[in-house]
Structures are given as structure tokens and as C-alpha cells.
Design an enzyme around this catalytic site. Structure first.
Site, PDB file in Angstrom:
ATOM      1  N   ILE A 129      36.776  47.592  46.956  1.00 32.07           N
ATOM      2  CA  ILE A 129      38.106  47.380  47.529  1.00 32.07           C
ATOM      3  C   ILE A 129      38.624  48.531  48.153  1.00 32.07           C
ATOM      4  CG2 ILE A 129      38.926  45.659  45.713  1.00 32.07           C
ATOM      5  CD1 ILE A 129      40.551  48.034  44.370  1.00 32.07           C
ATOM      6  N   ASP A 130      37.914  50.019  48.221  1.00 31.25           N
ATOM      7  CA  ASP A 130      38.344  51.118  48.510  1.00 31.25           C
ATOM      8  C   ASP A 130      38.033  51.192  50.340  1.00 31.25           C
ATOM      9  OD1 ASP A 130      39.046  51.608  46.256  1.00 31.25           O
ATOM     10  OD2 ASP A 130      37.293  53.182  45.892  1.00 31.25           O
ATOM     11  N   ARG A 165      67.484  52.388  44.973  1.00 38.68           N
ATOM     12  CA  ARG A 165      66.439  52.977  44.148  1.00 38.68           C
ATOM     13  C   ARG A 165      65.414  53.404  45.059  1.00 38.68           C
ATOM     14  NH1 ARG A 165      66.116  50.222  38.497  1.00 38.68           N
ATOM     15  NH2 ARG A 165      67.333  51.424  37.231  1.00 38.68           N
ATOM     16  N   HIS A 275      44.384  47.968  38.227  1.00 33.43           N
ATOM     17  CA  HIS A 275      43.225  46.915  38.266  1.00 33.43           C
ATOM     18  C   HIS A 275      43.718  45.474  38.804  1.00 33.43           C
ATOM     19  CE1 HIS A 275      41.332  50.076  36.140  1.00 33.43           C
ATOM     20  NE2 HIS A 275      40.140  49.663  36.761  1.00 33.43           N
TER      21      HIS A 275
HETATM   22  O1  F6P Z   1      36.081  52.208  43.480  1.00 29.19           O
HETATM   23  C1  F6P Z   1      36.881  51.222  43.381  1.00 29.19           C
HETATM   24  C2  F6P Z   1      38.172  51.761  42.247  1.00 29.19           C
HETATM   25  O2  F6P Z   1      38.721  50.289  42.187  1.00 29.19           O
HETATM   26  C3  F6P Z   1      38.687  52.759  42.555  1.00 29.19           C
HETATM   27  O3  F6P Z   1      39.692  52.370  43.699  1.00 29.19           O
HETATM   28  C4  F6P Z   1      39.188  53.154  41.359  1.00 29.19           C
HETATM   29  O4  F6P Z   1      39.600  54.382  41.480  1.00 29.19           O
HETATM   30  C5  F6P Z   1      38.043  53.028  40.507  1.00 29.19           C
HETATM   31  O5  F6P Z   1      37.262  52.074  41.132  1.00 29.19           O
HETATM   32  C6  F6P Z   1      38.714  52.541  38.988  1.00 29.19           C
HETATM   33  O6  F6P Z   1      37.661  52.413  38.346  1.00 29.19           O
HETATM   34  P1  F6P Z   1      37.537  52.138  36.904  1.00 29.19           P
HETATM   35  O7  F6P Z   1      37.503  50.400  36.902  1.00 29.19           O
HETATM   36  O8  F6P Z   1      36.433  52.479  36.286  1.00 29.19           O
HETATM   37  O9  F6P Z   1      38.433  52.334  36.070  1.00 29.19           O
END
Ligand code: F6P
Length: 350
Positions: A129-130, A165, A275
Site C-alpha cells: 500500500i506504501d 476543530r 490498518h
Molecule cells: O508496508 C506496509 C505497511 O502497512 C506500512 O505502511 C506500515 O508502516 C506497516 O506496514 C505496518 O506493519 P504491521 O502490519 O507489521 O504493523
């Protein structure tokens, strides 16, 4: 002779993984290949845990988020002396002609090394997703995450307006601000704070103060979890690293909301999207994109062309060397930052 193909999904899940498996499977099964899923990413290869994919209803599967194979952040190169031989043994045990790896930098980095160092016949597909993977314009899952973040900011505007806000909205992205930037710009956020541009909290507050004086009732501040926050010359972001050697993130939005309220007396709240950005069904674009990548990966396998990743370039599905995809992290380009300068420079900026 039947071609035997393994597939794994590694790293954080992303909407579209099941569609990618579907695109791969449909093409391979039509060519009478045998497809074996490894469970939980590289861990499945290290522990030889599989799941047959011969009889899945792929047509139904492609709409669902997550991954039917399970995923993990495990990587054979964390302890190569022990883990790489295990991976090689599993590949041999299953007499695999090819291994398709679907993942981001960590998963594909391991695939690339196995290809170059041990001639493992790998093909890759870009997922995160990044959107921080090189050699492809986009990764699947990214636009689904952007959609979640944009809608959240759109919705938060009404409650922000009602109560006059500031809403600080934290998006995922430890190293790259792609989700924050796309969602922040699309939602008309008053400030977009990304890791690529360190943030002086005093400047942000000054600009939000001017905005309020000019009559604004609300402000949306989109901030990436990996944004580097400075105050009085000190970095407020964590310098602590996690077990994978990455900076620990979290708390950027809470810190900002506290500082904004204390400095300006403007009521501020924060929301961490977390998430949710990876959850749920992929948007239609990601489904089609992942299906197309899967089909191209299958073609690479059937043509026995290894060490490549199926990718998107200028709207077309192309093949790129895996090595090019993992050579560096793709962060927001100068061109993107310039194009939307007024969003990145908080309103009325210096
Ligand atoms: O690399 C994808 C990602 O969703 C990042 O954006 C986020 O920082 C990380 O994974 C979160 O990882 P985890 O699911 O291990 O908490």
C-alpha cells in the site's frame, strides 16, 4: 511435462493480493501447470507449509481483501546460513520449476538474491500500500488505501466544521508519503506532512493560526506516520529502531494535535487510520491491475524468463529486472512535491 509453480505472498497484506493470485492461477492452470501456494510468505518455504490452489474458485476470490495464502514479514536473509538452505531444500522437494513471489521491497529483495546467488527461478509482482517500490509506477493496494484515507478525511471535515476543530489524520507510510500525499491532496487538506519534507511545528502552527484568523472554521492536517517532526530545532520523532532495523513510528498525529491545541488554543483532535488502510475489498482498479500483473507473471513463468517482475509503466504492464525494483525505495518525487506545493507548504506558508 507439467510445469510446477510455487507462489507466496509476503510482507504486510494489501488489497488485491487475491486478485493477483487469481490472475496468475487462471493463466497457469489454463496451460495445465500445477500451482502450489506457500503459506505465510517466506516462512512457508522455510517450514515447507503449502496449500493446494488447484481447486479454488478464483472468480469469487478476487474480490476479497487480505490473502488466502497468509503472509508474514519473515525473510530467509535475516538468518541466511540457516534459512536459505531450508528454502532451497523445499523448492527441490516440490520439484518446482518456478517460484512467484508477491510482495514489497523485503519479499522481492529476498527473491532477487535467491535468483542471483542460487539461480532460483523467480518471478515477482509488486505489492504494497506504501507504493514505495522502484521500477513500477504503482503497486497494487496503493489506490485502495488512498481511497480509504481520502474518504476518512472527507468524512472528518463535517465534524471538524461542526466543532471548529483541527483534525490531524495519520496515514501509513514510514519512509514514503505517497498515501498521505494522494489522500491529502484529494481531500483538500490544509496541510500535508510527509517524510520527504521535515516539518517545523512552529511553522505549521503559524500557518494554521493565519488560516483561522482568516475565518476558517476547520482544518485537516494529513500526516504520514513516518513524518519527521521538529520543534525548536529538536526532532520529536522516535529515533528508536524495531527488530527489522526500521525507525519505530506511531504517535505523529497525537503529538501534532497536542502541540496545535497548546500553541494556538484551537481545539484539535487526531485520528490514526492504521490498518484500516490495508483492510477490506480492493477497489476495482486494484483488482484489474493485480489480475493483469498476475497474468503477466504467469507468462514469464511459462516462457521460463526469470529474475523479472511484472510492473506498470505508463499504464502498460511491462517486465522489469527484479534488481531494479529493489535497488532503492521510491519516495515522493520532486515533481510531485512541486506540482502540489501549496498543499505541502501549509496555507500562507513562509
Ligand atoms: O508496508 C506496509 C505497511 O502497512 C506500512 O505502511 C506500515 O508502516 C506497516 O506496514 C505496518 O506493519 P504491521 O502490519 O507489521 O504493523
Amino acid at each position: 511435462m507439467t510445469v510446477r509453480v510455487g507462489v507466496l505472498t509476503g510482507g504486510g497484506d494489501a488489497p488485491g493480493l487475491n486478485a493477483a493470485i487469481c490472475g496468475l492461477a487462471r493463466r497457469l492452470l489454463a496451460a495445465n501447470a500445477e500451482l502450489i501456494g506457500f503459506v505465510d510468505g517466506w516462512r512457508g518455504l522455510m517450514e515447507d507449509r503449502t496449500r493446494s490452489l488447484q481447486h479454488e474458485n478464483f472468480q469469487h476470490l478476487l474480490v476479497y481483501g487480505g490473502t488466502l495464502l497468509g503472509s508474514s514479514g519473515d525473510n530467509p536473509y535475516r538468518d541466511p546460513a540457516t534459512s536459505v538452505p531450508k528454502v532451497l531444500a523445499t523448492l527441490q522437494r516440490h520439484r518446482l520449476d518456478a517460484l512467484v513471489t508477491i510482495g514489497g521491497e523485503g519479499t522481492l529483495g529476498a527473491a532477487d538474491r535467491l535468483f542471483r546467488e542460487h539461480q532460483v527461478p523467480v518471478v515477482g509482482m509488486p505489492k504494497t500500500i506504501d507504493n514505495d517500490l522502484e521500477a513500477t509506477d504503482f503497486t497494487f493496494g496503493f489506490f485502495s488505501a488512498v481511497e480509504v484515507a481520502t474518504r476518512a478525511m472527507d468524512d472528518l471535515r463535517s465534524t471538524a466544521d461542526s466543532h471548529s476543530r483541527v483534525m490531524v489524520v495519520e496515514c501509513m507510510g514510514r519512509h514514503a508519503g505517497w498515501i498521505t500525499a494522494y489522500a491529502g491532496v484529494a481531500a483538500g487538506a490544509e496541510a500535508v506532512l510527509v517524510p520527504e519534507r521535515p516539518v517545523q511545528i512552529e511553522d505549521l502552527c503559524q500557518n494554521l493560526g493565519r488560516l483561522r484568523q482568516s475565518g476558517a472554521r476547520s482544518a485537516i492536517v494529513a500526516v504520514a506516520e513516518g513524518a519527521r517532526l521538529f520543534e525548536g530545532g529538536n526532532c520529536l520523532s522516535s529515533m528508536e529502531k524495531d527488530e527489522f532495523g526500521e525507525y519505530k513510528t506511531g504517535g505523529a498525529a497525537a503529538t501534532l494535535a497536542r502541540r496545535i491545541q497548546a500553541n494556538l488554543g484551537w481545539d484539535a483532535r487526531h485520528v490514526v487510520l492504521g490498518h484500516l488502510q490495508r483492510a477490506g475489498k480492493p477497489i476495482a482498479f486494484d483488482r484489474i491491475f493485480a489480475l493483469r500483473l498476475g497474468a503477466r507473471a504467469a507468462r514469464l513463468v511459462l516462457e521460463r524468463r526469470f529474475g523479472y517482475m511484472a510492473a506498470m509503466r505508463a499504464g502498460e504492464i511491462v517486465e522489469v529486472p527484479l534488481q531494479a525494483a529493489v535497488a532503492a525505495r521510491k519516495t515522493l518525487t520532486g515533481q510531485f512535491l512541486d506540482r502540489y506545493e501549496s498543499f505541502f507548504m501549509p496555507i500562507g506558508g513562509p
